[in-house]
Design a protein around this motif. Structure first.
Motif, PDB file in Angstrom:
ATOM      1  N   THR A 117     101.510  33.521  33.086  1.00 31.72           N
ATOM      2  CA  THR A 117     101.907  33.488  31.683  1.00 31.72           C
ATOM      3  C   THR A 117     101.124  34.508  30.865  1.00 31.72           C
ATOM      4  O   THR A 117      99.996  34.870  31.200  1.00 31.72           O
ATOM      5  N   ARG A 124     104.239  31.562  24.378  1.00 27.59           N
ATOM      6  CA  ARG A 124     103.937  31.825  25.785  1.00 27.59           C
ATOM      7  C   ARG A 124     105.145  32.454  26.471  1.00 27.59           C
ATOM      8  O   ARG A 124     106.270  31.979  26.333  1.00 27.59           O
ATOM      9  N   THR A 126     106.566  33.818  30.314  1.00 34.21           N
ATOM     10  CA  THR A 126     106.371  33.622  31.750  1.00 34.21           C
ATOM     11  C   THR A 126     106.876  34.843  32.516  1.00 34.21           C
ATOM     12  O   THR A 126     108.003  35.291  32.298  1.00 34.21           O
TER      13      THR A 126
END
Length: 218
Positions: A117, A124, A126
């Protein structure tokens, strides 16, 4: 007029305003690269995806609030021409796919693998490792808690197909397989796709053509 994702080199950036994140898309350089500045609304921290070219243009979009990170989607030179200048001007930390870092002539502070991440303020992203266009290309997925996901695909997925694999059948199979299993199989049709060049698309617009891409081999 709302966000369209249609930008041109020398033109006005386009801004996609989400509840927690502001995405500014700008086109730069001789190869019409897209760069994306992401700003967390809660903290004003900013992240740049692909310091492709024209550092002055990119720094103008960033503005006076600075930059905490730059993510390079892959090792091809048109995606990092402005990286050194942007990092020197802002002190931003650099991120790139672990298997492409050695091909980027600015040291990678944070090598990324599949599922790692990247944080910008309270937002956030990924990383999804996609092999085929390069050994270490990454896409970045933002799963908006207030709506549909958003994915920054570098040169791995465009409107109309996956990225260039140089006519290598194994590389094409790997890239199409990765895009299928890590993006199409797990994200909904509404997922907005921000590519490294050209206009945006959605997974829903591209999903009906997966078999066609597989058949044509590019």
């Amino acid at each position: 007029m709302g966000y369209t994702g249609e930008v041109s080199v020398g033109g006005t950036p386009d801004v996609h305003e989400l509840p927690d994140l502001i995405i500014t898309k700008v086109a730069v350089g001789a190869m019409d690269n897209n760069a994306y500045v992401l700003r967390c609304r809660a903290t004003d921290e900013q992240l740049l995806i692909d310091a492709a070219a024209e550092p002055a243009t990119l720094l103008e979009v960033v503005g006076g609030d600075g930059l905490v990170a730059v993510v390079t989607t892959h090792r091809h030179g048109d995606h990092w021409q402005a990286l050194r200048a942007v990092v020197d001007a802002t002190g931003a930390r650099t991120h790139a796919g672990r298997d492409d870092a050695e091909g980027i002539p600015v040291a990678t502070d944070v090598p990324l693998g599949d599922g790692d991440t990247v944080q910008v303020g309270r937002v956030r992203l990924t990383a999804r490792h996609l092999v085929g266009h390069t050994p270490g290309s990454i896409a970045l997925v933002y799963d908006d808690p207030h709506g549909h996901p958003h994915v920054f695909t570098g040169d791995c997925l465009f409107p109309g197909g996956v990225g260039n694999t140089g006519g290598d059948p194994a590389a094409f199979a790997a890239l199409l397989g990765g895009v299928t299993t890590k993006l199409f199989d797990v994200l909904p049709d509404e997922t907005w796709v921000y590519p490294g060049h050209g206009n945006d698309t959605t997974l829903g617009a591209e999903r009906p053509h997966l078999a066609e891409w597989r058949e044509r081999g590019w």
